[in-house]
Design a protein around this motif. Structure first.
Motif, PDB file in Angstrom:
ATOM      1  N   ARG A   1      46.868  37.962   7.241  1.00  0.00           N
ATOM      2  CA  ARG A   1      47.288  37.569   8.576  1.00  0.00           C
ATOM      3  C   ARG A   1      48.758  37.161   8.522  1.00  0.00           C
ATOM      4  N   VAL A   2      49.498  37.484   9.575  1.00  0.00           N
ATOM      5  CA  VAL A   2      50.902  37.060   9.684  1.00  0.00           C
ATOM      6  C   VAL A   2      50.937  35.752  10.460  1.00  0.00           C
ATOM      7  N   LYS A   3      51.628  34.758   9.873  1.00  0.00           N
ATOM      8  CA  LYS A   3      51.715  33.452  10.515  1.00  0.00           C
ATOM      9  C   LYS A   3      52.510  33.552  11.818  1.00  0.00           C
ATOM     10  N   LYS A   4      51.966  33.002  12.882  1.00  0.00           N
ATOM     11  CA  LYS A   4      52.631  33.059  14.191  1.00  0.00           C
ATOM     12  C   LYS A   4      53.850  32.132  14.211  1.00  0.00           C
ATOM     13  N   GLY A   5      54.982  32.649  14.712  1.00  0.00           N
ATOM     14  CA  GLY A   5      56.179  31.843  14.930  1.00  0.00           C
ATOM     15  C   GLY A   5      56.828  31.292  13.683  1.00  0.00           C
ATOM     16  N   PHE A   6      56.667  31.936  12.533  1.00  0.00           N
ATOM     17  CA  PHE A   6      57.318  31.426  11.322  1.00  0.00           C
ATOM     18  C   PHE A   6      58.834  31.617  11.433  1.00  0.00           C
ATOM     19  N   LYS A   7      59.556  30.768  10.713  1.00  0.00           N
ATOM     20  CA  LYS A   7      61.017  30.861  10.715  1.00  0.00           C
ATOM     21  C   LYS A   7      61.494  31.242   9.325  1.00  0.00           C
ATOM     22  N   GLY A   8      62.287  32.260   9.271  1.00  0.00           N
ATOM     23  CA  GLY A   8      62.810  32.697   7.983  1.00  0.00           C
ATOM     24  C   GLY A   8      63.756  33.860   8.194  1.00  0.00           C
ATOM     25  N   GLU A   9      64.768  33.914   7.363  1.00  0.00           N
ATOM     26  CA  GLU A   9      65.736  34.998   7.479  1.00  0.00           C
ATOM     27  C   GLU A   9      65.222  36.196   6.692  1.00  0.00           C
ATOM     28  N   ILE A  10      64.923  37.284   7.403  1.00  0.00           N
ATOM     29  CA  ILE A  10      64.421  38.488   6.740  1.00  0.00           C
ATOM     30  C   ILE A  10      65.156  39.707   7.286  1.00  0.00           C
ATOM     31  N   THR A  11      65.126  40.756   6.505  1.00  0.00           N
ATOM     32  CA  THR A  11      65.797  41.999   6.889  1.00  0.00           C
ATOM     33  C   THR A  11      64.901  42.804   7.816  1.00  0.00           C
ATOM     34  N   GLU A  12      65.470  43.838   8.420  1.00  0.00           N
ATOM     35  CA  GLU A  12      64.702  44.727   9.285  1.00  0.00           C
ATOM     36  C   GLU A  12      63.559  45.394   8.495  1.00  0.00           C
ATOM     37  N   GLU A  13      63.868  45.759   7.249  1.00  0.00           N
ATOM     38  CA  GLU A  13      62.858  46.410   6.392  1.00  0.00           C
ATOM     39  C   GLU A  13      61.694  45.466   6.122  1.00  0.00           C
ATOM     40  N   GLU A  14      62.020  44.182   5.901  1.00  0.00           N
ATOM     41  CA  GLU A  14      60.969  43.188   5.632  1.00  0.00           C
ATOM     42  C   GLU A  14      60.167  42.900   6.900  1.00  0.00           C
ATOM     43  N   LEU A  15      60.866  42.871   8.031  1.00  0.00           N
ATOM     44  CA  LEU A  15      60.175  42.666   9.304  1.00  0.00           C
ATOM     45  C   LEU A  15      59.192  43.797   9.575  1.00  0.00           C
ATOM     46  N   ALA A  16      59.561  45.012   9.184  1.00  0.00           N
ATOM     47  CA  ALA A  16      58.674  46.177   9.363  1.00  0.00           C
ATOM     48  C   ALA A  16      57.396  46.023   8.539  1.00  0.00           C
ATOM     49  N   ILE A  17      57.517  45.425   7.346  1.00  0.00           N
ATOM     50  CA  ILE A  17      56.333  45.181   6.499  1.00  0.00           C
ATOM     51  C   ILE A  17      55.393  44.206   7.199  1.00  0.00           C
ATOM     52  N   LEU A  18      55.964  43.125   7.769  1.00  0.00           N
ATOM     53  CA  LEU A  18      55.133  42.141   8.470  1.00  0.00           C
ATOM     54  C   LEU A  18      54.442  42.750   9.683  1.00  0.00           C
ATOM     55  N   LYS A  19      55.158  43.592  10.413  1.00  0.00           N
ATOM     56  CA  LYS A  19      54.566  44.241  11.586  1.00  0.00           C
ATOM     57  C   LYS A  19      53.416  45.147  11.188  1.00  0.00           C
ATOM     58  N   GLU A  20      53.603  45.871  10.090  1.00  0.00           N
ATOM     59  CA  GLU A  20      52.546  46.777   9.611  1.00  0.00           C
ATOM     60  C   GLU A  20      51.292  45.987   9.228  1.00  0.00           C
ATOM     61  N   ILE A  21      51.497  44.840   8.571  1.00  0.00           N
ATOM     62  CA  ILE A  21      50.362  43.990   8.196  1.00  0.00           C
ATOM     63  C   ILE A  21      49.643  43.489   9.443  1.00  0.00           C
ATOM     64  N   GLU A  22      50.415  43.063  10.434  1.00  0.00           N
ATOM     65  CA  GLU A  22      49.849  42.487  11.654  1.00  0.00           C
ATOM     66  C   GLU A  22      49.092  43.530  12.472  1.00  0.00           C
ATOM     67  N   GLU A  23      49.679  44.715  12.612  1.00  0.00           N
ATOM     68  CA  GLU A  23      49.099  45.740  13.488  1.00  0.00           C
ATOM     69  C   GLU A  23      47.891  46.431  12.860  1.00  0.00           C
TER      70      GLU A  23
END
Length: 808
Positions: free
Chosen positions: A111-133
């Motif tokens: 599960r992806v934690k809702k509203g977490f704060k952290g500096e991440i790259t676009e590539e890393e954000l794509a990984i989180l989106k894939e996990i969530e979706e």
């Protein structure tokens, strides 16, 4: 509302149940639940619902996973008995009783934690989106990002809590689902057709719809296409687009694995002793009370026909039946005769079925759709409705004993206990019953039924070939006499079976001049040769000595360690009979799903002249054209370090002898042995089981071996040799403090001292037979508590397994 509590069993080695709180009145024993356990969630089985508040704070049940109990009261009671008697956890017993598709299972998801704060790259954000979706599982994620930047970020996200692991319950398998077509809800086909013009009704896809309205929907997509050429992909998709029909995935049953001709009129008439035996079984069935029979019948005496008549009578009473057979004997040939009489009322359970096939067979029995289960030891748990009869064929067979993992139960004894709980009748069938069952007849626990004759064919002549007399008259592995008789059979276009039963891990020494095999002075079992230490060891008493350099009987220095294999024998026989067509049947050649059956079919159809194999060739196979059977070295069984070696030797010889002379052609069995005077061989020659049993029981009674005691084996395993030895020694000290006069034997290294990175030691105790499940559990609890007070440092690195009523 009054609080309710549920006791829940988990499939772990911990021998206790855990109490949880529930406010849901629908919860019942036999249901699976999803509950918090330590810091995670787990699936457990409710074994008791009550209102007795425990002294500790209880946690709530998160979710009930079943709408109805999947285990009834009797099966919970039976698994509870297994938990006590075989000293395993209740959850382990329940896990063994459920098919793979229904037993305890869960998977870890992310599960992806809702509203977490952290500096991440676009590539890393794509990984989180894939996990969530995609709701990815932890296992899939570890594969997906197993290296590079993805792996680094995935690890970092877990550490920072950006993603969390969540465990979800899941059912491993269900009925296979396929695409079906049905009329969409709210659609009135007649109204639609009336509104169409004549020209529109002439189009193929509308004609297909009109045809659909006359069918009993839903129907599988594939069946529709085969039914009429109107049902094409285009027409069905076009109708769906109009919104008149819809596709749904619905469960379908797999194809029957075992089928044959259903000819119930071909029920054979019982003759003589068969009829007498059935009369007693029928009376017991009519009483609808527990009773147990030992059906002692020579090979080929028609025990199966008695089973079939008993099953037929059981079904006529509206009750169900269960037939257990050794795994090795569960072939289409075995099932064919039952299918001929009972047809689709049979569900076959088999270790080589896939998970879905096992699940479907289990469901068909639980629903009452099928009323007879046939299978190996695990089939003893089959959910046969209103059980009236349990048959345990070849009840002496070692494959009925589960070794690993726990529970280490014996299916024969579980079958008897289940029948006792359900008021059913048991029939234990064998040509060579185990000594435990023979003694049970003496103690009037079983009623003896005897079939001394074959309805067709004759019992084969057994000729003992003394290897001491043939040392200079050998052709490869065969004595001259066996070689010549084999050649004559081949010349007559008849078939031959050679048995070479090698236990490869049990090396032994034998004198090549007199045939003597060194035996233990303390347990009357053969001594196992351990090459690494050059010692001879008794695995029951712990007695050991340096390996002999001279024979203790004749003084010869001609001592050899024994052990070859069926493959080597096959090569030697092929050289002796170059024109003969050979087949080999052992664990190597039958490892595939249908390996055993393919070899059987080839030999039965005459595609081979000689069949060479291990004990597999002795089990339940019927070859009318076999007239010569050769046992190449009978002593391999006797060399196995077990007090049951003689019993198994007699059983093996009797079973393999039963392969010859089953039709009009008389058969001869040749037994090559260095020990022709051994009782197992001497009495097998005359098919005199009763005299052999008297001799064997007398030997057992003197040494207090089963059936005159109940043997419990403790196995100690660890990667550390010193740790396993220390723990084994201390555990035996604890046993001697607790068990009093009951003899403790060991500890000593196991027959296989080292396996899979683990050193293995063993110890045994012999208990009085009067110990029941409650007494065994109490005694073992006391032993383990005492051991806990004296166990050495680092004892946690050693695993201790308990095997009650061990067969070795």
């Amino acid at each position: 509302m009054k609080k309710q509590f549920a006791d829940i069993a988990f499939p772990t080695a911990v021998r206790q149940v855990f109490t949880y709180q529930t406010r849901d009145d629908s919860i019942k024993p036999g249901m699976r639940v999803w509950v918090p356990l330590r810091n995670e969630f787990a699936i457990g089985m409710v074994v008791r619902v009550h209102d007795q508040k425990p002294e500790f704070e209880t946690r709530p049940i998160e979710r009930i996973l079943d709408s109805e109990p999947i285990m009834n009261e009797t099966m919970l009671k039976l698994t509870g008995w297994i938990h006590k008697f075989y000293y395993c956890s209740w959850g382990e017993a329940i896990q063994a009783a459920l098919p793979v598709g229904l037993n305890f299972s869960s998977e870890k998801r992310l599960r992806v934690k809702k509203g977490f704060k952290g500096e991440i790259t676009e590539e890393e954000l794509a990984i989180l989106k894939e996990i969530e979706e995609k709701s990815i599982t932890l296992k899939d994620a570890e594969k997906r990002w197993r290296d590079g930047k993805g792996k680094t970020f995935f690890k970092k996200a877990l550490q920072h809590g950006w993603i969390s692991i969540w465990e979800e319950p899941r059912q491993k398998v269900d009925f296979r689902k396929v695409k079906h077509w049905q009329i969409k809800d709210g659609i009135e086909p007649n109204s639609i057709l009336e509104e169409l013009s004549e020209k529109e009704r002439e189009t193929k896809w509308v004609q297909a719809f009109e045809k659909l309205t006359t069918l009993d929907l839903p129907i599988p997509n594939i069946d529709l296409k085969e039914m009429d050429e109107l049902f094409t992909n285009y027409s069905l998709n076009r109708i769906e687009k109009e919104g008149w029909i819809e596709s749904v995935d619905l469960p379908v049953k797999g194809e029957e694995i075992y089928k044959g001709e259903f000819e119930p009129d071909k029920l054979n008439r019982l003759m003589g002793e068969q009829e007498d035996a059935f009369d007693q079984i029928r009376d017991a069935l009519d009483s609808k009370e527990f009773k147990s029979f030992l059906l002692f019948g020579v090979t080929g005496s028609g025990k199966t026909e008695v089973y079939i008549h008993a099953l037929k009578h059981t079904l006529e009473q509206g009750r169900g039946g269960l037939v257990l057979v050794p795994e090795i004997a569960l072939t289409p040939q075995t099932v064919k005769r039952f299918y001929q009489i009972f047809g689709d009322q049979i569900a076959v359970l088999h270790s080589r079925l896939n998970e879905r096939e096992k699940y479907e067979a289990w469901q068909s029995l639980k629903s009452g759709e099928k009323r007879i289960a046939i299978g190996p030891r695990s089939a003893v748990f089959a959910p046969v409705e209103n059980l009236g009869l349990i048959v345990v064929d070849e009840e002496h067979d070692n494959s009925y004993k589960q070794h690993d993992p726990a529970p280490r139960y014996h299916a024969r004894d579980v079958a008897i206990m289940r029948a006792h709980m359900e008021g059913a009748v048991t029939i234990l069938g064998s040509a060579t019953p185990g000594m435990v069952s023979v003694q049970a007849v003496k103690e009037e626990k079983h009623t003896l039924l005897h079939l001394p004759m074959r309805p067709t064919g004759t019992m084969p002549e057994v000729i003992i070939l003394n290897m001491k007399e043939y040392k200079s008259a050998m052709r490869g592995p065969l004595t001259v006499e066996l070689y010549e008789e084999t050649q004559k059979a081949l010349d007559r276009k008849e078939q031959v079976i050679f048995l070479y039963n090698r236990r490869g891990f049990a090396s032994f020494m034998q004198c090549e001049d007199c045939g003597h095999i060194p035996e233990s002075p303390e347990s009357s079992t053969s001594l196992t040769y351990h090459k690494r230490k050059n010692i001879l060891l008794d695995h029951y008493s712990g007695y050991s000595r340096r390996a002999d350099s001279r024979c203790e009987m004749c003084g010869s220095t001609n001592l050899k360690t024994k052990g070859s294999g069926t493959q080597q024998v096959e090569e030697q026989v092929q050289e002796l009979f170059p024109q003969a067509r050979l087949l080999r049947m052992d664990m190597d050649t039958t490892s595939g799903r249908d390996g055993h059956q393919k070899i059987y079919d080839q030999f039965l159809s005459g595609e081979a002249d000689i069949l060479i194999g291990t004990q597999i060739v002795a089990k339940g196979l019927d070859f009318p054209n076999v007239t010569v059977v050769g046992v190449i070295n009978a002593d391999t069984e006797l060399a196995f370090p077990s007090f049951r070696a003689g019993e198994r030797m007699y059983q093996l010889l009797s079973q393999v002898a039963g392969r010859a002379g089953r039709a009009e052609k008389p058969g001869v069995v040749y037994v090559q042995t260095w020990k022709p005077e051994h009782p197992a061989i001497r009495y097998a020659r005359t098919h005199d089981f009763r005299t052999f049993a008297r001799h064997e029981l007398h030997q057992r009674e003197m040494l207090m071996f089963p059936p005159y005691s109940r043997m419990i084996v403790f196995q100690f395993k660890s990667p550390s040799w010193s740790k396993v030895q220390q723990v084994a020694d201390k555990f035996c000290d604890a046993m001697r403090m607790v068990v009093g006069e009951n003899p403790v034997m060991g500890p000593s290294p196991s027959v296989i001292e080292w396996m899979n990175g683990q050193h293995r030691w063993e110890a045994n105790i012999k208990l009085d037979r009067k110990y029941n499940a409650a007494a065994i559990e109490k005694l073992l609890d006391t032993i383990f508590k005492k051991y806990d007070t004296i166990k050495p440092k680092g004892a946690g690195a050693v695993r201790i397994n308990v095997d009650v009523d061990a067969v070795e």
